[in-house]
Design an enzyme around this catalytic site. Structure first.
Site, mmCIF file in Angstrom:
data_model
loop_
_atom_site.group_PDB
_atom_site.id
_atom_site.type_symbol
_atom_site.label_atom_id
_atom_site.label_comp_id
_atom_site.label_asym_id
_atom_site.label_seq_id
_atom_site.Cartn_x
_atom_site.Cartn_y
_atom_site.Cartn_z
ATOM 1 C CE LYS A 71 -2.964 -0.214 3.316
ATOM 2 N NZ LYS A 71 -2.130 -0.278 2.092
ATOM 3 C CB CYS A 113 2.862 3.306 -5.537
ATOM 4 S SG CYS A 113 1.662 2.430 -6.576
#
Length: 327
Positions: A78, A177
């Site tokens: 990322k 999440c």
């Protein structure tokens, strides 16, 4: 300067503020959903240098909220991919990707080199680690978190109270999440708030966002918040350490289930949180080091241990097994 003409034209901003942005060096921890608007807006605004820390890779389930990435980025680091995309947005900004997660060992050096820190990791252990170090080094911290449809963003440390002053205790359960879900636009709102607070601190825009907490509920589009400038720092709290900092005489407890995945912790006692309700569950000598995946069970066990033992307690958030960062 035509790139920045619209913000320089603001009476609250001007050329001097733009110069401050251009000379600033910030640390962004986490390259996920919160970091997507943070990076795009701050890189677009002309922040000079950004160190971006994240040890994770892009996955398909990220894409609904981590809008920096594309299908072709799946499986790639990322931080590296985000840095590449941001270099295309504004070559005036230099981004240094660090392909490892923040921990108590690497955090002091990273924080010590920057003017401001943005906590985009959405990990309570990372938030407390950053807050403790930023408070010690007098570095402003803009921290945000969102789970489901509810979130907050606040300006901590620097001349303001730390995150511990606002959140001295943890809830019985921390949302995630993965378990609770999250709405992509709600994450974007909180990340945009982080970017705005960071911009105000770096450029010197009043009113000062340090000492302010903003809350947001996506269902109904409700904002709230308060200032906490005078909040007292808690007298007692539990700090985080890295597994590599364990000393030979530490009493180490692994609170994970035996089958739970994650980094190994050799020679640790295997106990559960409820075991610490018993007065005999305590170290005979040395420091108590309590470890689990996220740090929540370690915190809960530490609270129980503190009721009948007054020695030193440190926590470890072991996380998951780290993926290889090489291509």
């Amino acid at each position: 300067m035509s790139r920045y003409a619209r913000q320089i034209a603001l009476s609250e901003f001007g050329a001097a503020a733009q110069d401050r942005l251009g000379s600033a060096h910030i640390l962004v921890v986490g390259a996920g959903g919160l970091a997507a608007p943070v990076l795009q807006y701050l890189v677009g605004a002309g922040v000079g240098r950004i160190t971006l820390m994240d040890g994770d890779r892009v996955s398909l389930s990220n894409l609904h909220r981590q809008t920096l990435f594309r299908m072709t980025d799946i499986g790639l680091p990322k931080a590296e991919i985000a840095a590449t995309h941001m270099a295309a947005l504004n070559p005036d900004c230099t981004i240094f990707p660090v392909l490892e997660p923040l921990d108590p060992l690497n955090a002091p050096d990273q924080v010590g080199e920057v003017d401001l820190v943005l906590d985009c990791a959405d990990s309570f252990a990372a938030s407390y680690i950053l807050s403790d170090i930023c408070s010690t080094l007098n570095v402003p911290l803009i921290s945000a978190s969102i789970v489901g449809t509810s979130g907050y963003c606040g300006g901590f440390c620097g001349h303001a109270p730390s995150l511990r002053a606002v959140f001295p205790d943890l809830p019985d359960r921390l949302g995630s999440c993965d378990a609770d879900g999250v709405l992509g636009p709600a994450v974007g709102v909180m990340g945009a708030l982080q970017a705005q607070m960071a911009l105000a601190v770096l450029a010197g825009i009043e009113p000062d966002p340090l000492g302010q907490l903003v809350t947001f509920e996506a269902i109904g589009n409700r904002f709230g918040g308060f200032r906490f400038d005078g909040a007292p720092e808690p007298e007692d709290g539990f700090g985080f350490m890295a597994a590599a900092q364990i000393a030979p005489d530490d009493w180490v407890v692994d609170l994970r289930a035996a089958q739970e995945a994650g980094p190994a912790l050799p020679n640790a006692h295997r106990l559960g949180v409820a075991d610490f309700d018993h007065p005999h569950t305590r170290p005979q000598t040395g420091r108590a080091v309590l470890a689990c995946r996220s740090g929540l069970r370690s915190w809960q066990a530490a609270c129980r241990l503190r009721r009948h033992w007054g020695g030193e307690i440190a926590l470890i958030a072991l996380g998951d097994v780290q993926k290889e960062t090489a291509r």
